[in-house]
Design a protein around this motif. Structure first.
Motif, short mmCIF file in Angstrom:
data_model
loop_
_atom_site.label_atom_id
_atom_site.label_comp_id
_atom_site.label_asym_id
_atom_site.label_seq_id
_atom_site.Cartn_x
_atom_site.Cartn_y
_atom_site.Cartn_z
N ALA A 1 25.08 38.42 14.34
CA ALA A 1 24.71 39.72 13.76
C ALA A 1 23.35 39.56 13.07
CB ALA A 1 25.75 40.16 12.74
N ARG B 1 25.89 41.15 18.32
CA ARG B 1 26.59 41.87 17.26
C ARG B 1 25.65 42.86 16.58
NH1 ARG B 1 29.83 36.55 16.09
NH2 ARG B 1 31.77 37.09 17.17
N ARG B 2 26.13 43.48 15.53
CA ARG B 2 25.43 44.60 14.88
C ARG B 2 24.04 44.24 14.34
NH1 ARG B 2 25.94 43.33 9.64
NH2 ARG B 2 27.78 42.14 9.07
N ASN B 3 23.25 45.28 14.17
CA ASN B 3 21.92 45.22 13.55
C ASN B 3 20.96 44.33 14.33
OD1 ASN B 3 20.17 46.13 11.55
ND2 ASN B 3 20.57 44.38 10.23
N ASP C 1 30.68 50.08 20.40
CA ASP C 1 31.34 49.89 19.11
C ASP C 1 31.67 48.43 18.88
OD1 ASP C 1 33.92 49.34 20.24
OD2 ASP C 1 34.36 51.47 20.34
N GLU C 2 32.01 48.11 17.64
CA GLU C 2 32.26 46.72 17.24
C GLU C 2 33.36 46.07 18.09
OE1 GLU C 2 30.99 44.90 14.40
OE2 GLU C 2 29.78 46.48 13.51
N ALA D 1 24.83 46.19 21.82
CA ALA D 1 25.13 45.81 20.44
C ALA D 1 25.63 47.05 19.70
CB ALA D 1 23.89 45.24 19.76
N PRO D 2 26.38 46.86 18.61
CA PRO D 2 26.87 48.01 17.85
C PRO D 2 25.78 48.82 17.15
CG PRO D 2 28.26 46.11 17.47
CD PRO D 2 27.04 45.62 18.20
N SER D 3 24.67 48.18 16.80
CA SER D 3 23.56 48.92 16.18
C SER D 3 22.27 48.13 16.37
CB SER D 3 23.84 49.15 14.69
OG SER D 3 24.01 47.92 14.01
N ARG E 1 24.28 51.24 22.49
CA ARG E 1 25.13 51.06 21.31
C ARG E 1 26.60 51.12 21.70
NH1 ARG E 1 21.98 55.17 19.56
NH2 ARG E 1 23.80 56.48 19.28
#
Length: 195
Positions: free
Chosen positions: A17, A67-69, A115-116, A93-95, A113
């Motif tokens: 992440a 992963r995110r960000n 989801d997790e 990735a989630p974000s 995007r």
């Protein structure tokens, strides 16, 4: 820019992440001209024994799952150049960092995007030794092993990627309406135009 519709390709898991643009390409490598390519420096300082990008089964990967960000941090477009020059066409990735997402689209890289839960499922599936994913931009879906996950993308970005358009191309796609507006405006407000 090459249109993006559907891509079935080798995917690389990056179970991290907050991967920022300084990690994607360290600043010391940005002294090179863009024409020399940045692909060899992608995630340079994170690479080590067993790092996903260096595994033989991940060579030639066109899809990255993280992963995110993803892509947070500075606005350096060279981070996207490094991904594209390495051969990636899509990051799941989630974000994403806001500026990174825009830079990605402008260089033909799909920032999808998911989801997790989908990210974790795909990462686990890839870490188990599987290699191939299918990404369908028209359907906004990712498929692996008969399972499907949806992803989100800004509608304007989707249009640009599907057509291989730059911002100028997107504007030109409205050329008839722009000309009609200009003609009507000239008729209604002749005093606003230069002689």
């Amino acid at each position: 820019m090459e249109p993006f519709r559907r891509l079935t390709a080798t995917a690389c898991p990056l179970p991290l992440a907050n991967v920022d643009t300084d990690q994607l390409i360290p600043a010391r490598f940005m002294k090179r001209p863009r024409s020399a390519g940045y692909g060899d420096y992608l995630l340079h300082d994170l690479r080590g024994p067993g790092f996903p990008l260096t595994r033989p089964e991940r060579q030639g990967s066109r899809i990255l799952v993280a992963r995110r960000n993803f892509g947070s941090g500075s606005s350096r477009e060279a981070a996207v150049y490094a991904l594209v020059d390495h051969g990636f066409r899509c990051v799941l990735a989630p974000s994403f960092g806001d500026i990174f997402g825009s830079n990605a689209v402008n260089n033909g890289l799909l920032p999808a995007r998911i989801d997790e839960d989908a990210a974790e499922a795909l990462l686990a599936w890839l870490e188990a030794g599987n290699t191939t994913l299918s990404v369908d931009l028209e359907a906004q879906s990712v498929e692996a092993d008969g399972k499907q996950w949806r992803f989100a993308i800004d509608p304007v970005w989707r249009t640009k990627l599907l057509n291989g358009w730059s911002d100028i191309d997107l504007t030109l796609s409205h050329q008839e309406r722009i000309a009609a507006f200009a003609a009507e405006d000239a008729r209604r407000r002749p005093w606003a135009r230069l002689p």
